[in-house]
Design an enzyme around this catalytic site. Structure first.
Site, PDB file in Angstrom:
ATOM      1  N   HIS A  96     -11.693   0.646 -24.303  1.00 20.20           N
ATOM      2  CA  HIS A  96     -11.098   1.975 -24.528  1.00 20.20           C
ATOM      3  C   HIS A  96     -12.170   2.980 -24.905  1.00 20.20           C
ATOM      4  O   HIS A  96     -12.234   4.084 -24.335  1.00 20.20           O
ATOM      5  CB  HIS A  96     -10.052   1.914 -25.641  1.00 20.20           C
ATOM      6  CG  HIS A  96      -9.620   3.278 -26.090  1.00 20.20           C
ATOM      7  ND1 HIS A  96      -8.653   4.006 -25.444  1.00 20.20           N
ATOM      8  CD2 HIS A  96     -10.053   4.073 -27.098  1.00 20.20           C
ATOM      9  CE1 HIS A  96      -8.500   5.183 -26.027  1.00 20.20           C
ATOM     10  NE2 HIS A  96      -9.339   5.244 -27.042  1.00 20.20           N
ATOM     11  N   SER A 150      -7.571   4.769 -19.921  1.00 14.55           N
ATOM     12  CA  SER A 150      -7.838   3.364 -20.233  1.00 14.55           C
ATOM     13  C   SER A 150      -6.560   2.528 -20.219  1.00 14.55           C
ATOM     14  O   SER A 150      -6.586   1.352 -20.556  1.00 14.55           O
ATOM     15  CB  SER A 150      -8.531   3.238 -21.599  1.00 14.55           C
ATOM     16  OG  SER A 150      -7.691   3.739 -22.636  1.00 14.55           O
TER      17      SER A 150
END
Length: 247
Positions: free
Chosen positions: A130, A193
């Protein structure tokens, strides 16, 4: 950016420096961790080509993000000459004060551990994928890079109003959309993400997509464990530098 308490978090906080940074050891990632990275990069890169803004895609290419977990030192050798930014390793979530100070000095904290295979679709804490895939590519864009530093400076100065900046971060850096000549695109790391969030943000029914208003964003609550019901939409990244009108 803190979106959860700093207790009961995974990550090795024992060996960190006073600024909450740790050394990344690229050679120490296991074959399974590398495999998880490849799965995530392949999936999200394909989605990004369809849903991400051009600046993000250019950043992916410029930094050479591929099928191996990035070596932060090698990335910095490419990133720093472009915009003066560096990535620094951190054990996981860090306090707001440390986070804002890093941003104010053009250092972006990236978690050094990566999620497990059974967590491909969701995890509460931001991990290496992420933080890196979602956030770092846009640090190659001069306008967005300047915004991130300015955001950090504001955070350092915010005092009791820091929670308002957390909301602004959420609705821009994490879950922002932008209108482009190619149509509505995503630039937020929380969108790009996540396989579910990116389609939901751009194509989902019953979703509010409203013009970006920093004052409104700072007054809007959010939930971290659900697909977002509202997104703020930029016309240009330069809008991010506008000071909110609170009057």
């Amino acid at each position: 950016m803190n979106i959860a308490p700093l207790d009961n978090l995974r990550g090795d906080y024992a060996g960190m420096a006073p600024d909450w940074t740790v050394t990344q050891h690229p050679a120490h990632y296991s074959n399974e961790e590398q495999a998880v990275w490849r799965l995530l990069v392949e999936r999200q890169s394909a989605l990004a080509r369809q849903y991400a803004c051009a600046e993000f895609l250019k950043g992916l290419e410029t930094l050479g993000i591929g099928d191996t977990i990035p070596d932060f030192a090698a990335v910095n050798a490419r990133l720093e000459p472009l915009t003066g930014w560096r990535v620094v390793g951190v054990p996981g979530l860090i306090p707001d004060a440390a986070f804002y100070d890093h941003l104010a000095h053009r250092r972006f904290p990236v978690t050094v551990w990566i999620r497990k295979r059974e967590e491909l679709d969701y995890l509460v804490e931001p991990d290496l994928f992420h933080d890196f895939f979602g956030h770092v590519p846009l640090l190659t864009d001069p306008v967005f890079a300047d915004y991130m530093q300015e955001y950090g400076r504001r955070g350092v100065e915010a005092g009791p109003d820091v929670h308002l900046l957390a909301r602004l971060y959420w609705f821009t850096v994490e879950f922002g959309l932008i209108r482009t000549p190619q149509g509505l695109k995503a630039y937020g790391a929380g969108i790009l993400s996540s396989a579910a969030e990116v389609k939901h943000a751009i194509e989902g029914d019953g979703v509010q997509r409203v013009p970006f208003d920093p004052a409104k964003a700072m007054q809007s609550p959010y939930e971290i464990d659900k697909l977002q019901p509202i997104y703020f939409v930029l016309n240009d990244f330069r809008q991010l530098m506008e000071r909110p009108d609170r009057h």
